[in-house]
Design an enzyme around this catalytic site. Sequence first.
Site, PDB file in Angstrom:
ATOM      1  N   GLN A 262      -0.414  -5.914 -14.223  1.00 38.12           N
ATOM      2  CA  GLN A 262      -0.451  -6.051 -12.769  1.00 38.12           C
ATOM      3  C   GLN A 262       0.819  -6.750 -12.278  1.00 38.12           C
ATOM      4  O   GLN A 262       0.863  -7.959 -12.132  1.00 38.12           O
ATOM      5  CB  GLN A 262      -1.694  -6.820 -12.317  1.00 38.12           C
ATOM      6  CG  GLN A 262      -1.837  -6.759 -10.813  1.00 38.12           C
ATOM      7  CD  GLN A 262      -3.166  -7.291 -10.338  1.00 38.12           C
ATOM      8  OE1 GLN A 262      -4.016  -7.712 -11.088  1.00 38.12           O
ATOM      9  NE2 GLN A 262      -3.327  -7.285  -9.033  1.00 38.12           N
ATOM     10  N   PHE A 263       1.836  -5.959 -11.993  1.00 42.27           N
ATOM     11  CA  PHE A 263       3.109  -6.512 -11.538  1.00 42.27           C
ATOM     12  C   PHE A 263       2.980  -7.214 -10.193  1.00 42.27           C
ATOM     13  O   PHE A 263       3.793  -8.071  -9.855  1.00 42.27           O
ATOM     14  CB  PHE A 263       4.203  -5.436 -11.493  1.00 42.27           C
ATOM     15  CG  PHE A 263       4.141  -4.535 -10.297  1.00 42.27           C
ATOM     16  CD1 PHE A 263       4.931  -4.793  -9.185  1.00 42.27           C
ATOM     17  CD2 PHE A 263       3.300  -3.436 -10.279  1.00 42.27           C
ATOM     18  CE1 PHE A 263       4.883  -3.967  -8.080  1.00 42.27           C
ATOM     19  CE2 PHE A 263       3.240  -2.604  -9.178  1.00 42.27           C
ATOM     20  CZ  PHE A 263       4.036  -2.865  -8.074  1.00 42.27           C
ATOM     21  N   THR A 264       1.947  -6.894  -9.424  1.00 39.93           N
ATOM     22  CA  THR A 264       1.804  -7.512  -8.109  1.00 39.93           C
ATOM     23  C   THR A 264       1.549  -9.020  -8.192  1.00 39.93           C
ATOM     24  O   THR A 264       1.700  -9.714  -7.194  1.00 39.93           O
ATOM     25  CB  THR A 264       0.694  -6.844  -7.275  1.00 39.93           C
ATOM     26  OG1 THR A 264      -0.549  -6.973  -7.960  1.00 39.93           O
ATOM     27  CG2 THR A 264       1.017  -5.378  -7.027  1.00 39.93           C
TER      28      THR A 264
END
Length: 149
Positions: free
Chosen positions: A78-80
Amino acid sequence: MKAVIQRVTRASVQVEGKTVGQIESGVLVLLGVAKGDGESDGRFLVEKIRTLRIFSDEQGKMNHSLVDIGGSVLLVSQFTLLGRTANGRRPSFDEAAPPDEAKRLYEQFIADLRNNGTRVETGVFAAHMQVELLNDGPVTFVLDSCGVS
């Protein structure tokens, strides 16, 4: 690296309507890889996730770790988690590692968990996923390797 871990009684992840990973008792780990992160960041978080005492004992106190209960990990990239929202209305992802490097470290993270005897299920790196979980508690922690490298 940044990780959000949630103690779960069950969790699953789907891609295009197909379940690609699911666990029963354990933790859902949402993992973000930042620029400059290295393998030592991953090893630090792997050890922390495996040994953090967040599961209840017979008296209801958090005295047991994932290892103690024989729990599993559902790992979802989850790069967010690296999104900065301080300025403007659109998050900036400048602090996230480039996809190739993030994928390499994500895969190393999986290998490190498995090499330490932890059962791991995963999502699909960079895919659009639907994650479903039953948070137990709720118990949720945010972990950061703080540039251990």
